[in-house]
Write an enzyme that holds these catalytic residues in place. Sequence first.
Site, PDB file in Angstrom:
ATOM      1  N   SER A  51       4.975  53.107  49.427  1.00 14.57           N
ATOM      2  CA  SER A  51       3.854  52.180  49.547  1.00 14.57           C
ATOM      3  C   SER A  51       3.648  51.500  48.203  1.00 14.57           C
ATOM      4  CB  SER A  51       2.579  52.930  49.938  1.00 14.57           C
ATOM      5  OG  SER A  51       1.455  52.072  49.887  1.00 14.57           O
ATOM      6  N   ASP A 109       1.349  56.549  57.128  1.00 10.77           N
ATOM      7  CA  ASP A 109       0.992  55.459  58.021  1.00 10.77           C
ATOM      8  C   ASP A 109      -0.361  55.832  58.594  1.00 10.77           C
ATOM      9  OD1 ASP A 109       1.926  52.873  58.929  1.00 10.77           O
ATOM     10  OD2 ASP A 109       1.763  53.700  60.939  1.00 10.77           O
ATOM     11  N   LYS A 132     -14.623  62.132  49.548  1.00  7.37           N
ATOM     12  CA  LYS A 132     -13.749  61.443  50.491  1.00  7.37           C
ATOM     13  C   LYS A 132     -12.371  62.102  50.533  1.00  7.37           C
ATOM     14  CE  LYS A 132     -11.607  57.125  51.781  1.00  7.37           C
ATOM     15  NZ  LYS A 132     -11.040  55.876  51.322  1.00  7.37           N
ATOM     16  N   HIS A 166      -9.356  61.555  56.683  1.00  9.30           N
ATOM     17  CA  HIS A 166      -8.119  61.729  57.443  1.00  9.30           C
ATOM     18  C   HIS A 166      -6.939  61.992  56.517  1.00  9.30           C
ATOM     19  CE1 HIS A 166      -8.680  57.609  56.242  1.00  9.30           C
ATOM     20  NE2 HIS A 166      -7.491  57.221  56.642  1.00  9.30           N
ATOM     21  N   ARG A 167      -6.864  61.228  55.415  1.00  5.07           N
ATOM     22  CA  ARG A 167      -5.753  61.403  54.478  1.00  5.07           C
ATOM     23  C   ARG A 167      -5.897  62.722  53.729  1.00  5.07           C
ATOM     24  NH1 ARG A 167      -6.042  56.717  52.403  1.00  5.07           N
ATOM     25  NH2 ARG A 167      -4.704  55.822  53.990  1.00  5.07           N
TER      26      ARG A 167
END
Length: 198
Positions: A8, A69, A178, A183-184
């Site tokens: 990325s 992703d 966070k 999710h990450r």
Amino acid sequence: MKKIVLASNNAKKMRELDALLAPLGFEIIPQGQLAIPEAEEPHPTFVENALAKARHAAQYSGLPALADDSGLCVKALGGAPGVLSARYAGEPKADARNNEKLLADLAACPTPDDRRAHFVSLLVLCRNADDPQPIIAEGEWHGEILDQPRGDNGFGYDPLFFVREFDRTAAELDAATKNRVSHRGQAMQKLIERLPEL
């Protein structure tokens, strides 16, 4: 320090992952630093796109490669924007335009129940380009979409993603919180458990 190529060029994603992996003795190198072009992401699922990106970066670099992703899935939109989250409003990619399109698409959904959503992160770590058993980790973070942005932290859809547990949007949370609950962050914790396999 073990080197891992990040498939990325997203600087904010790089910072999030580096904060989690650096203390474990891993140096994260963005693929752009090695002149690796971005991989195609033609697939309909997060896992297929992450796998394609990780294999691509591992092939070009000769190093283990990590790909993420991720995206936002909104119930009322049938799971959209999904794998198209970064390009929801078209090219060039722009968070502000994506957020505007999301709000416009949800204008007819006034109640929180209609606006339920979750972030998905699919992490794939390939030891090499031909890794027959890449490490795959998935995380989900549930919330709802507000009708106007709040907060200045984070990126993407974070200012619209309201998390009831904290009574804040993702963009109103500090980075440490966070990284722990997102999710990450969840996917990364699962990945970290398997890093000794590297």
